[in-house]
Scaffold this motif. Sequence first.
Motif, short mmCIF file in Angstrom:
data_model
loop_
_atom_site.label_atom_id
_atom_site.label_comp_id
_atom_site.label_asym_id
_atom_site.label_seq_id
_atom_site.Cartn_x
_atom_site.Cartn_y
_atom_site.Cartn_z
N SER A 1 -11.68 9.14 -11.06
CA SER A 1 -13.05 8.90 -11.52
C SER A 1 -14.01 8.91 -10.34
CB SER A 1 -13.12 7.54 -12.22
OG SER A 1 -12.92 6.49 -11.29
N GLY A 2 -15.29 8.81 -10.65
CA GLY A 2 -16.29 8.76 -9.59
C GLY A 2 -16.14 7.53 -8.72
N SER A 3 -15.68 6.42 -9.29
CA SER A 3 -15.49 5.19 -8.52
C SER A 3 -14.26 5.27 -7.62
CB SER A 3 -15.34 3.99 -9.47
OG SER A 3 -16.48 3.84 -10.28
N GLN A 4 -13.32 6.13 -7.99
CA GLN A 4 -12.10 6.26 -7.19
C GLN A 4 -12.19 7.39 -6.18
OE1 GLN A 4 -9.59 6.95 -10.53
NE2 GLN A 4 -9.09 4.78 -10.86
N LYS A 5 -13.24 8.18 -6.25
CA LYS A 5 -13.41 9.31 -5.36
C LYS A 5 -13.28 8.87 -3.90
CE LYS A 5 -16.84 12.75 -3.95
NZ LYS A 5 -18.22 13.27 -4.18
N GLY A 6 -12.54 9.65 -3.09
CA GLY A 6 -12.35 9.34 -1.68
C GLY A 6 -11.12 8.50 -1.40
N MET A 7 -10.38 8.15 -2.45
CA MET A 7 -9.21 7.31 -2.25
C MET A 7 -8.03 8.14 -1.70
SD MET A 7 -6.45 7.85 -4.50
CE MET A 7 -5.77 6.21 -4.51
N ASN A 8 -7.21 7.50 -0.89
CA ASN A 8 -5.94 8.08 -0.46
C ASN A 8 -4.82 7.05 -0.49
OD1 ASN A 8 -6.41 6.47 1.77
ND2 ASN A 8 -6.77 8.17 3.18
N THR A 9 -5.16 5.85 -0.97
CA THR A 9 -4.21 4.73 -0.94
C THR A 9 -4.28 3.94 -2.23
OG1 THR A 9 -4.47 4.53 1.46
CG2 THR A 9 -3.54 2.63 0.30
N ILE A 10 -3.11 3.63 -2.79
CA ILE A 10 -3.02 2.68 -3.90
C ILE A 10 -2.61 1.33 -3.31
CG2 ILE A 10 -1.89 2.13 -6.07
CD1 ILE A 10 -1.16 5.10 -6.30
N ALA A 11 -3.38 0.31 -3.62
CA ALA A 11 -3.06 -1.04 -3.16
C ALA A 11 -2.61 -1.88 -4.35
CB ALA A 11 -4.28 -1.68 -2.51
N PHE A 12 -1.49 -2.56 -4.19
CA PHE A 12 -1.00 -3.47 -5.23
C PHE A 12 -1.17 -4.91 -4.74
CE2 PHE A 12 1.33 0.46 -6.06
CZ PHE A 12 1.14 0.59 -7.43
N ASN A 13 -1.85 -5.72 -5.56
CA ASN A 13 -2.05 -7.13 -5.24
C ASN A 13 -0.84 -7.92 -5.72
OD1 ASN A 13 -4.64 -6.51 -4.30
ND2 ASN A 13 -5.53 -6.77 -6.33
N PHE B 1 0.83 -1.20 0.00
CA PHE B 1 0.00 0.00 0.00
C PHE B 1 0.87 1.25 0.00
CE2 PHE B 1 -2.15 -3.32 2.44
CZ PHE B 1 -3.40 -3.39 1.84
N VAL B 2 0.50 2.21 -0.83
CA VAL B 2 1.09 3.54 -0.81
C VAL B 2 -0.02 4.50 -0.38
CG1 VAL B 2 2.23 5.36 -2.12
CG2 VAL B 2 2.70 2.95 -2.65
N LYS B 3 0.09 4.98 0.84
CA LYS B 3 -0.94 5.87 1.39
C LYS B 3 -0.39 7.29 1.47
CE LYS B 3 -3.61 6.95 5.52
NZ LYS B 3 -3.86 6.66 6.95
N VAL B 4 -1.21 8.27 1.09
CA VAL B 4 -0.78 9.66 1.12
C VAL B 4 -1.74 10.49 1.98
CG1 VAL B 4 0.37 9.56 -1.11
CG2 VAL B 4 -2.06 10.20 -1.00
N PRO B 5 -1.27 11.60 2.52
CA PRO B 5 -2.11 12.44 3.39
C PRO B 5 -3.02 13.38 2.60
CG PRO B 5 0.10 13.34 3.30
CD PRO B 5 0.14 12.06 2.51
#
Length: 743
Positions: A434-446, A371-375
């Motif tokens: 996008s609208g589906s990504q709205k509210g994100m602050n973290t990229i998760a890599f599987n 996970f890459v989380k940003v403030p």
Amino acid sequence: MKHTKYILGAFVLASMAITSCVDDSALEYDVEKPASITQMEYLNDYDALKSYVNRSTDPNFKLGSGVTVSEYVKEGLVYRMSNSNFDELTAGNAMKYSSIVKNDGSMDFSKVIGFVQAAKAGGATIYGHTLAWHAQQNNKYLNSLLADKEIEVDPDDADPALRMVVPTKGSNPWDSEIYYDPAAPLVVGQEYTISMRIKATNATNVNFWPGVKGGATQYLPGFAAGEQWAEASVTFTANYALDRLRFCFGTFEGELFFDDLSLKATGSDENLIANPSFDEESLTGWSKPGWHSYTFGIVAVAPGPSTYWVNLVSNSNCEGNDVSCFFATEKKDGPKAASFGAAGTGADGVGRAIVIESGDDPTNAWDTQFFVKVPHTFEEGEAYNFSMKIKASKPATITSQAHNNPGGYLHYAMVGSPQVTTEWQEYKNSGVISGSQKGMNTIAFNLSESKVATTYYFDDIVFEKQESGNTIPLTDEEKAEALTGAMDRWIAGMMTACDGYVTAWDVVNEALSGSDGDGDGKYDLQSASNGDPAANFYWQDYLGDNDYVRTTVKLARQHFAESGGNPSDLKLFINDYNLESWWDGNGKAKSLVKWIEQWESDGVTKIDGIGTQMHVSYILDAAAQKSQEESIVNMFKLLAATGKLIKITELDMGITEKAFAAGIKTEDMTEEHHKAMAGFYTFIIQKYFELVPAAQRYGITQWAVTDSPTSSSWRGGEPIGLWDLNNNRKHTYAGFAAGLSGQ
């Protein structure tokens, strides 16, 4: 009752405990003798404290005292007693950054100049405290040096650009496309970078799908366009002999602008785009499908407010110890702070990388995640750029997701699906939330897509948010340059004020933290990530772990010589506390020795000495006290082995029932307590003389000469002095003298 004459350490008590010093001469008063004075009468027979130093074996040893400069320069009792009982003086606060540097960066050295003049007249030397430190800095001024810089924009300075006017948006990216056909097909297997400035009347993402006319298409990350001009680029390897660059924006409605295009093969300076800045009235190479209704052409565009990208990831290069942006789920145990590999695991072969292992036979692709989380919480329509360097122990494909905090799944797609090989490669992706990504602050890599155990390495991780306005943040290089200039002015001013008289300095004070977060075998430097950035200013976060010290040492030597000092006289110390720590096996002392070796490894930087503060307490628990004494012995051995000058810089002492307990207050002290402390002083000082070779014995400074008033911020109400608050000698005075004399 019988009357007697006895010596009082008559002394003007200043605002801090460190201002008091020993008695200067016998001031006789007829007083009524208290019953309790009998057991203290032996102290009347002691001489001034510095007389107990053996000058035949230690001719250069300096016995020091901490003083409050405002009291000393009055040339009263404090002045006379300090000069007659101590060789050297250390200012409690007057020579610190925040005492001199004002909010606008101007500096007032008048108190320092007065201090130097008074000490010189009194025959005392001064130990400089301190040139570089994270505490007691003028944060307002220093932070102002790091503020965003203004961008000059001329609204009349129009620039030609390619404009696409799209009257109606479609349902698919290919519903509106523009093509650029290079003069020759791209070379299969060759790496290229295409970049441009781009903007639109409303936020959108332009898909970049180059292909072969009438044949294959290579689907690549696109370009994020916002309402202000921004830089965007894509690096790719041509899988086909690409002869048509397709820019697809079918879901957009409005005006879209391209400018300053560049398409270059890696290692080449040749731009494969003709008329890249549209300065000529030529659209050679550009076309669109005949059935598309939008129009395009070259127009003059005003620059408007500038845009820039802000990296939201802390410790992007993985060389610091901040893991606030990096998390991992391994073995299905939930997100935890990610771990750094050892030195040499990084993309440059020297530094570090984040290392994550996926297990065999996972149930789901997301059983192991990075996970890459940003403030920052992204809103729909915000533009972003993402890049990282990545490799793995086996070739693999990983997928990405949008999360709101690690584990807070929002959407199955975020920054694409990197193809990972066993060699380092850079992966880039840009787009618009996008609208589906709205509210994100973290990229998760599987990381469990491959279903086999794989070790992944991540480095140089950047997640940028587009900003606009008339200011732009300074680069890391600009911040370092600004602070180096501030350090230069500060040290130059201090050395000029001291006029070559102050020849020994805490060049860097309290640099080390108390933990090893990066696992390199030595404690990390103090920083905003492990300290208190609201109260302190961590120069090392901007100048770097090495240059923070190397630059300060260099400037100190340069400006000392320029101010009339003899370069061979200058002695620069690294000063720190808890070097005598028994709870970690002298971990801080060992770490400091390693850091000094690293700082000096450039072959230029020279550190003359090590200062150990020794704000200690006698522990009534015998086992703990024994451990403390053993660690003090070990500390002196460790420091002496460096061959450098060794100074006890800030010695004072309290007393506690148990290790780490609150100090016993002065009013609760017993005769046995006082004598135990006296014996501990004797032990410390005699071990210094026993274990530090004569050539390395710079001196000892008693920091808190009198007991601390209850109101003091430093060990308030504790019996830390050699004199009480009425300026009478205590048993600790005798213990200190015994340590100096060896008797």
